[in-house]
Scaffold this motif. Structure first.
Motif, PDB file in Angstrom:
ATOM      1  N   VAL A  99       7.077   1.962  -0.107  1.00  0.00           N
ATOM      2  CA  VAL A  99       8.001   1.915  -1.236  1.00  0.00           C
ATOM      3  C   VAL A  99       7.648   3.020  -2.217  1.00  0.00           C
ATOM      4  O   VAL A  99       6.508   3.476  -2.270  1.00  0.00           O
ATOM      5  CB  VAL A  99       8.004   0.532  -1.953  1.00  0.00           C
ATOM      6  N   ARG A 100       8.618   3.408  -2.994  1.00  0.00           N
ATOM      7  CA  ARG A 100       8.425   4.475  -3.979  1.00  0.00           C
ATOM      8  C   ARG A 100       8.346   3.959  -5.401  1.00  0.00           C
ATOM      9  O   ARG A 100       8.031   4.707  -6.311  1.00  0.00           O
ATOM     10  CB  ARG A 100       9.557   5.487  -3.866  1.00  0.00           C
ATOM     11  N   ARG A 101       8.677   2.683  -5.580  1.00  0.00           N
ATOM     12  CA  ARG A 101       8.641   2.070  -6.917  1.00  0.00           C
ATOM     13  C   ARG A 101       8.056   0.678  -6.821  1.00  0.00           C
ATOM     14  O   ARG A 101       8.363  -0.063  -5.888  1.00  0.00           O
ATOM     15  CB  ARG A 101      10.047   1.985  -7.504  1.00  0.00           C
ATOM     16  N   LEU A 102       7.263   0.321  -7.820  1.00  0.00           N
ATOM     17  CA  LEU A 102       6.717  -1.032  -7.917  1.00  0.00           C
ATOM     18  C   LEU A 102       7.084  -1.617  -9.276  1.00  0.00           C
ATOM     19  O   LEU A 102       6.759  -1.018 -10.312  1.00  0.00           O
ATOM     20  CB  LEU A 102       5.187  -1.019  -7.821  1.00  0.00           C
ATOM     21  N   PRO A 103       7.739  -2.765  -9.288  1.00  0.00           N
ATOM     22  CA  PRO A 103       7.921  -3.450 -10.559  1.00  0.00           C
ATOM     23  C   PRO A 103       6.555  -3.893 -11.097  1.00  0.00           C
ATOM     24  O   PRO A 103       5.673  -4.307 -10.334  1.00  0.00           O
ATOM     25  CB  PRO A 103       8.775  -4.667 -10.192  1.00  0.00           C
ATOM     26  N   VAL A 104       6.386  -3.771 -12.389  1.00  0.00           N
ATOM     27  CA  VAL A 104       5.151  -4.182 -13.047  1.00  0.00           C
ATOM     28  C   VAL A 104       5.429  -5.518 -13.730  1.00  0.00           C
ATOM     29  O   VAL A 104       6.326  -5.616 -14.570  1.00  0.00           O
ATOM     30  CB  VAL A 104       4.684  -3.130 -14.077  1.00  0.00           C
ATOM     31  N   LEU A 105       4.668  -6.541 -13.326  1.00  0.00           N
ATOM     32  CA  LEU A 105       4.857  -7.881 -13.879  1.00  0.00           C
ATOM     33  C   LEU A 105       3.648  -8.293 -14.699  1.00  0.00           C
ATOM     34  O   LEU A 105       2.512  -8.027 -14.321  1.00  0.00           O
ATOM     35  CB  LEU A 105       5.061  -8.908 -12.759  1.00  0.00           C
ATOM     36  N   GLU A 106       3.936  -8.957 -15.811  1.00  0.00           N
ATOM     37  CA  GLU A 106       2.886  -9.548 -16.641  1.00  0.00           C
ATOM     38  C   GLU A 106       3.314 -10.975 -16.943  1.00  0.00           C
ATOM     39  O   GLU A 106       4.419 -11.188 -17.450  1.00  0.00           O
ATOM     40  CB  GLU A 106       2.705  -8.741 -17.923  1.00  0.00           C
TER      41      GLU A 106
END
Length: 139
Positions: A99-106
Motif C-alpha cells: 500500500v502507498r497510504r496508511l491511515p493513522v489512528l489514535e
C-alpha cells in the motif's frame, strides 16, 4: 530527523460519508488539493478512496457518476498505524501490504494519513521504498 509517524503525517484527513456521490468527492479533492480521502461513518473508518480510484473504478466503470456512491469505490483498509509508531514500522507495513497510504489512528479514530511520499521525503534511505513504489497496490 523525524522518527515518528506523527512528525510526517498529514493531519486532519478529509473524511467523507460512504453515501456521497463520486462527483462531490472529486470536487472536494480538487478544492482541497488532496489525492485521497477516508471513507467513514462517524469515527468508524470504512475505507480509503484515491483520485486514481475515482477514475479507474468510478468513471471508467460507466454509469452516472452523480449517482454512484463513494462507498462502492472505497478500498478496504488493510493496515493502519499509530501516530507514535516509528517510520520504520510504517515503511515495513507499506512494504508488506503493498500500500502507498496508511491511515493513522489514535484511540480508534482517524487523525491522519501517512504516504509513501511522506516517508520518501523524510527518509529516502528507508530500504524497500523503490520496490514498494513499483509494486501493485490495493489503494
Amino acid at each position: 530527523m523525524a522518527t515518528k509517524v506523527r512528525d510526517i503525517m498529514t493531519g486532519s484527513p478529509t473524511s467523507v460519508s460512504p453515501e456521497l456521490d463520486i462527483v462531490t468527492v472529486a470536487r472536494a479533492m480538487r478544492d482541497e488539493d488532496i489525492g485521497a480521502v477516508l471513507v467513514a461513518e462517524g469515527d468508524d473508518l470504512l475505507g480509503l478512496v484515491t483520485d486514481r480510484d475515482l477514475v479507474i473504478r468510478g468513471l471508467a466503470a460507466g454509469g452516472d457518476p452523480a449517482q454512484a456512491r463513494i462507498g462502492g469505490l472505497a478500498s478496504s483498509v488493510t493496515a493502519t498505524i499509530g501516530p507514535d509508531d516509528s517510520l520504520d514500522k510504517a515503511a515495513q507495513l507499506m512494504r508488506e501490504r503493498s500500500v502507498r497510504r496508511l491511515p493513522v489512528l489514535e484511540d480508534g479514530r482517524p487523525i491522519g494519513i501517512v504516504s509513501i511520499g511522506d516517508l520518501a521525503g523524510e527518509r529516502d534511505a528507508v530500504a524497500g521504498l523503490a520496490e514498494l513504489s513499483a509494486a501493485r497496490t490495493t489503494f
